[in-house]
Design an enzyme around this catalytic site. Structure first.
Site, PDB file in Angstrom:
ATOM      1  N   HIS A 142       0.864  -1.200   0.010  1.00  9.89           N
ATOM      2  CA  HIS A 142       0.083  -0.053  -0.102  1.00  9.89           C
ATOM      3  C   HIS A 142       0.849   1.262  -0.124  1.00  9.89           C
ATOM      4  O   HIS A 142       0.522   2.304   0.554  1.00  9.89           O
ATOM      5  CB  HIS A 142      -0.738   0.061   1.173  1.00  9.89           C
ATOM      6  CG  HIS A 142      -1.989  -1.094   1.362  1.00  9.89           C
ATOM      7  ND1 HIS A 142      -2.519  -1.679  -0.012  1.00  9.89           N
ATOM      8  CD2 HIS A 142      -2.588  -1.806   2.059  1.00  9.89           C
ATOM      9  CE1 HIS A 142      -3.552  -2.534   0.338  1.00  9.89           C
ATOM     10  NE2 HIS A 142      -3.685  -2.716   1.508  1.00  9.89           N
ATOM     11  N   HIS A 216      -9.598   1.959   0.836  1.00  9.15           N
ATOM     12  CA  HIS A 216      -9.655   0.785   1.559  1.00  9.15           C
ATOM     13  C   HIS A 216     -10.769   0.858   2.867  1.00  9.15           C
ATOM     14  O   HIS A 216     -10.541   0.664   3.944  1.00  9.15           O
ATOM     15  CB  HIS A 216      -8.242   0.643   2.052  1.00  9.15           C
ATOM     16  CG  HIS A 216      -7.884  -0.574   2.668  1.00  9.15           C
ATOM     17  ND1 HIS A 216      -8.545  -1.423   3.527  1.00  9.15           N
ATOM     18  CD2 HIS A 216      -6.681  -1.340   2.181  1.00  9.15           C
ATOM     19  CE1 HIS A 216      -7.840  -2.559   3.724  1.00  9.15           C
ATOM     20  NE2 HIS A 216      -6.678  -2.609   2.883  1.00  9.15           N
ATOM     21  N   GLU A 354     -11.362  -3.773  -2.671  1.00 10.16           N
ATOM     22  CA  GLU A 354     -10.475  -2.842  -3.122  1.00 10.16           C
ATOM     23  C   GLU A 354     -10.440  -2.852  -4.751  1.00 10.16           C
ATOM     24  O   GLU A 354      -9.610  -3.785  -5.170  1.00 10.16           O
ATOM     25  CB  GLU A 354      -8.931  -2.717  -2.683  1.00 10.16           C
ATOM     26  CG  GLU A 354      -9.036  -2.718  -0.990  1.00 10.16           C
ATOM     27  CD  GLU A 354      -7.946  -3.643  -0.295  1.00 10.16           C
ATOM     28  OE1 GLU A 354      -6.876  -3.231  -0.604  1.00 10.16           O
ATOM     29  OE2 GLU A 354      -8.317  -4.612   0.515  1.00 10.16           O
TER      30      GLU A 354
HETATM   31  C1  GLA Z   1      -5.062  -5.632   1.926  1.00  8.30           C
HETATM   32  C2  GLA Z   1      -4.025  -6.523   1.821  1.00  8.30           C
HETATM   33  C3  GLA Z   1      -3.944  -7.434   3.192  1.00  8.30           C
HETATM   34  C4  GLA Z   1      -4.049  -6.289   4.392  1.00  8.30           C
HETATM   35  C5  GLA Z   1      -5.039  -5.381   4.379  1.00  8.30           C
HETATM   36  C6  GLA Z   1      -4.824  -4.335   5.705  1.00  8.30           C
HETATM   37  O1  GLA Z   1      -6.242  -6.123   1.797  1.00  8.30           O
HETATM   38  O2  GLA Z   1      -3.987  -7.364   0.939  1.00  8.30           O
HETATM   39  O3  GLA Z   1      -3.137  -8.362   3.300  1.00  8.30           O
HETATM   40  O4  GLA Z   1      -2.762  -5.667   4.522  1.00  8.30           O
HETATM   41  O5  GLA Z   1      -4.907  -4.652   3.269  1.00  8.30           O
HETATM   42  O6  GLA Z   1      -4.346  -4.990   6.624  1.00  8.30           O
END
Ligand code: GLA
Length: 388
Positions: A142, A216, A354
């Protein structure tokens, strides 16, 4: 209309998603919307350690109420009515800025420059090797330790026709978190008169770079803090997904969902197969994978997901221009955070959808490209439609 688009629509119809057409088919269930659009209201939400003020904007239109922070572009609260008209905040979050800064697992945030993982934070672009910030084991997640979710955005409110919304700007300087090029990012949040929440992303760069922006939000349509979402019914218009290794980096394969727990082409509950002894579910501790959307990349958002909470009747339909969606079943929520309404969040208490390009695309030549060059404009749109 070309053959490929007809095929996409036929596929969407086959999975029952065609009615979720972007921004139009809001299920109003015969109810008068309680309010029309009003000018967004701004208030002080808190201050960062260095004294920077963080504001919260409140918007309402078509029966949807949205609260957004200048910090991370975070959706701090999103309220929609149930079948009896009772409102609940269906998005996990905190009631104070300190918790967002100290311990948020990206609750409600804008994600950039790169949604999901890049293998070891390394990639090569035009023959030049880059190392971006590593913040998830040996990988980058991210956008690195201080991604777009932890930046203060410039926010302007607007009303336009029957729409209300916010325009958020953030300029990421050349080399920030290791990424090349100054990236000028503009994200528009629009609440339509139907109560749809639309996100339009745009970005430009002055050097070749990679970009993959997303949002998110952690959804719980029964209301944040109300318990698990395993009873929510989910449908995804995807016949394939991208399996991962134990570090959650895609292997490069586009695997069929048929005959696996990853098959959400026909509606099933989130929890139905989540405890199957499937290697991929062990790696993710549940679902934490990218689904390859059958429609592919589209100029306009097309329906890809449908979520319903049978207890409240609330529904969420998602349409996107993106080729993928990360479905994450809240696996890392572990009972250590207290949310907005004062309840503890535990594993499976929310899920994320997402919309995105695939994880680790900069290292996967067969995945759709995430490269952005000077003179080009990155564009992506996702629409969330609510019903009951
Ligand atoms: C995304 C990632 C997960 C996790 C979440 C937040 O979905 O793929 O592995 O990091 O964000 O915790």
């Amino acid at each position: 209309m070309g053959t490929s688009r007809r095929t996409v629509l036929a596929a969407a119809a086959a999975t029952g998603l065609a009615a979720a057409s972007a921004g139009t088919a809001h299920a109003t269930a015969g109810t008068a919307h309680p309010t029309g659009g009003r000018k967004p209201v701004k208030e002080l939400f808190g201050k960062l350690a260095d004294g920077t003020r963080v504001h919260r904007w409140s918007l309402e239109n078509g029966g949807t109420r949205l609260k957004v922070l200048s910090y991370g572009g975070i959706v701090q609260s999103l309220e929609i009515p149930d079948r009896r008209g009772r409102y609940a905040n269906v998005s996990l979050g905190f009631d104070n800025i300190e918790d967002y800064v100290a311990s948020s697992p990206y609750f409600g945030a804008l994600i950039g420059r790169y949604g999901n993982r890049i293998d070891k934070g390394k990639f090569t672009l035009d023959g030049k090797a880059y190392q971006v910030d590593v913040n998830d084991g040996e990988n980058s997640l991210h956008g690195g330790a201080k991604g777009f979710d932890k930046r203060v955005w410039d926010v302007e409110a607007f009303t336009s026709g029957s729409d209300v919304g916010l325009v958020l700007h953030y300029t990421s300087v050349d080399g920030e978190m290791g990424y090349p090029g100054t990236l000028r990012t503009k994200v528009t949040y629009t609440l339509t008169r139907h109560g749809d929440w639309r996100i339009d992303y745009e970005a430009t760069t002055d050097k070749a770079t990679v970009v993959n922006l997303t949002s998110h939000v952690y959804w719980n349509l029964a209301g944040e803090g109300s318990g698990s979402v395993y009873d929510h019914e989910l449908q995804l218009a995807a016949s394939r997904y991208t399996p991962v290794d134990k570090g959650l980096i895609p292997t490069g394969e586009l695997a069929p969902v048929a005959g696996t727990p990853f098959d959400f082409r026909r509606t099933k509950s989130v929890g139905e197969d989540i405890r199957e002894a499937h290697q991929q579910l062990l790696y993710g501790q549940g679902f934490d994978h990218n689904w390859v959307l059958d429609k592919g990349i589209t100029a306009k958002p097309e329906p890809i997901a449908k979520l319903r909470d049978p207890s409240s009747g609330r529904t969420l339909k998602i349409a996107t221009s993106e080729p993928g969606v990360q479905f994450y079943s809240g696996n890392f929520l572990d009972g250590t955070l207290v949310g907005t309404g004062g309840h503890i969040y535990r594993q499976g208490d929310a899920l994320c959808l997402e919309t995105q390009h695939f994880p680790d695309s900069p290292n996967q030549p067969k995945f759709p490209s995430t490269t952005l060059r000077p003179g080009q404009t990155y564009r992506s749109t996702t629409v969330h439609s609510f019903g009951r």
